[in-house]
Scaffold this active site. Sequence first.
Site, PDB file in Angstrom:
ATOM      1  N   ALA A 210       0.846  -1.202   0.000  1.00 43.59           N
ATOM      2  CA  ALA A 210       0.000   0.000   0.000  1.00 43.59           C
ATOM      3  C   ALA A 210       0.874   1.241   0.000  1.00 43.59           C
ATOM      4  O   ALA A 210       2.096   1.142  -0.107  1.00 43.59           O
ATOM      5  CB  ALA A 210      -0.896  -0.012   1.226  1.00 43.59           C
ATOM      6  N   ASN A 211       0.292   2.401   0.072  1.00 46.59           N
ATOM      7  CA  ASN A 211       1.063   3.646   0.200  1.00 46.59           C
ATOM      8  C   ASN A 211       0.323   4.610   1.118  1.00 46.59           C
ATOM      9  O   ASN A 211      -0.760   4.303   1.598  1.00 46.59           O
ATOM     10  CB  ASN A 211       1.335   4.259  -1.180  1.00 46.59           C
ATOM     11  N   ARG A 212       0.908   5.767   1.345  1.00 45.04           N
ATOM     12  CA  ARG A 212       0.385   6.669   2.371  1.00 45.04           C
ATOM     13  C   ARG A 212      -0.720   7.599   1.905  1.00 45.04           C
ATOM     14  O   ARG A 212      -1.103   8.519   2.609  1.00 45.04           O
ATOM     15  CB  ARG A 212       1.531   7.530   2.923  1.00 45.04           C
ATOM     16  N   SER A 213      -1.238   7.441   0.712  1.00 46.39           N
ATOM     17  CA  SER A 213      -2.259   8.376   0.232  1.00 46.39           C
ATOM     18  C   SER A 213      -3.503   8.330   1.133  1.00 46.39           C
ATOM     19  O   SER A 213      -3.997   7.258   1.483  1.00 46.39           O
ATOM     20  CB  SER A 213      -2.659   7.996  -1.198  1.00 46.39           C
ATOM     21  N   ALA A 276      -3.260   7.425  -5.826  1.00 46.44           N
ATOM     22  CA  ALA A 276      -1.861   6.981  -5.792  1.00 46.44           C
ATOM     23  C   ALA A 276      -1.895   5.478  -6.063  1.00 46.44           C
ATOM     24  O   ALA A 276      -1.955   4.664  -5.140  1.00 46.44           O
ATOM     25  CB  ALA A 276      -1.261   7.278  -4.431  1.00 46.44           C
TER      26      ALA A 276
END
Length: 403
Positions: A210-213, A276
């Site tokens: 995952a990512n921090r968006s 993102a």
Amino acid sequence: MLDGKRILLVIGGGIAAYKTLDLIRRLRERGASVRALMTSAAQEFITPLSVGALTADRVFTDLFDREDEHDVGHIRLSREADLIVVAPATADLLAKMAHGLANDLASTALMATDKPVLVAPAMNPAMWSHPATSRNVAQLKADGTSFIGPNSGEMAESGEAGVGRMAEPLEIVAAIEAHFAAQSGPLSGRSIVITSGPTHEPIDPVRYIANRSSGKQGHAIAEAAARAGADVTLVSGPVTIPDPKDVKVVRVETAREMLEAVNAALPADVAIMAAAVADWRAEGASGQKIKKDGSGKPPALKLTENPDILATIGNGASGRPRLVIGFAAETGNLIENARAKLERKGADMIVANDVSPETGVMGGDANTVRLVTKDGVEEWPTLSKREVAERLVTLIADCLKEA
Ligand code: CTP
């Protein structure tokens, strides 16, 4: 604001019906004409006499009233309005609307109408949180019905506290005004598909990439576009922020699901790809939880590239939206990278922002963006994500006007 607007008020059978008397006054004060239709249960709470005195019109109560049918008819009644407001919308009325039942004047008029419908639910908190009501509300939202409330607070009849109180008359008035403002808004009649948030790419059933968006910027754009009158589909990855108002939300997890949902939302006038999207996913994600094998060596994680949604849409030959806008989150060489993305992904504009850790942009409420088009670069000051959204919506409306 509401001058000359015709509102058909469907009054349901709940104790909150008494508030609709004030609602009628507030609407007429603002220049709207109000025609009322009451269910038989509503007449147990307030009388057609007081409703009619306030609307200064006949009050409609009976599907089988020969005189009413002769003069107006339930079909005409439901169409001779600019907006239908259902208040209080009881659990029963919501269920009938969601399932298409038509066995009295209110439900028949609601089925027969081709006009927008705004509902103000009011019911006991347990009824509001019942899974059946949640299903009906989700269905009605998917069908394009707008909601105002319910609020949380004390219930009039039981003193019980929770979510289920009908929105106050002035809140309903504000929602009605917002509805008409959107209709004449700069994006009215335009359809927009927006992606937002991160994607989650499974490694096995319990782990993912995952990512921090946070989704804040994409969601803010969706809300601003809806306020400007656009018909908005928001394709959102997993986020923890609330759904924007008056927007159709499609929830997805992975990049591939996101692409599918975007394609399903086309044709559209505008595509804004603010998500993102994870560039890679685990190749052949395991169907079983990956276990340590005791050797002390970590398993190899082989990645494979995800489809590029922006590039697919931007370079798409047929059915390409008139305006395709991408984002570029960079930690260096902002403009150069954004220009390359503009070109490679076939976008009309790239909203570039610096997401180096020290900017605090990821997850924060402010954003400093530059707009990169083939004609040059426009720099915006640091703004809240809501302000960025509003400016972007104005810019989009201007571009569509010129095109
Ligand atoms: N994007 C997309 N699908 C992908 C990757 C990115 O639609 N698989 C979109 C994003 O929503 C954004 C734009 O492309 O509008 C740029 O995203 P970004 O992550 O900055 O670009 P990448 O293509 O991933 O380039 P790089 O990782 O090399 O910076």
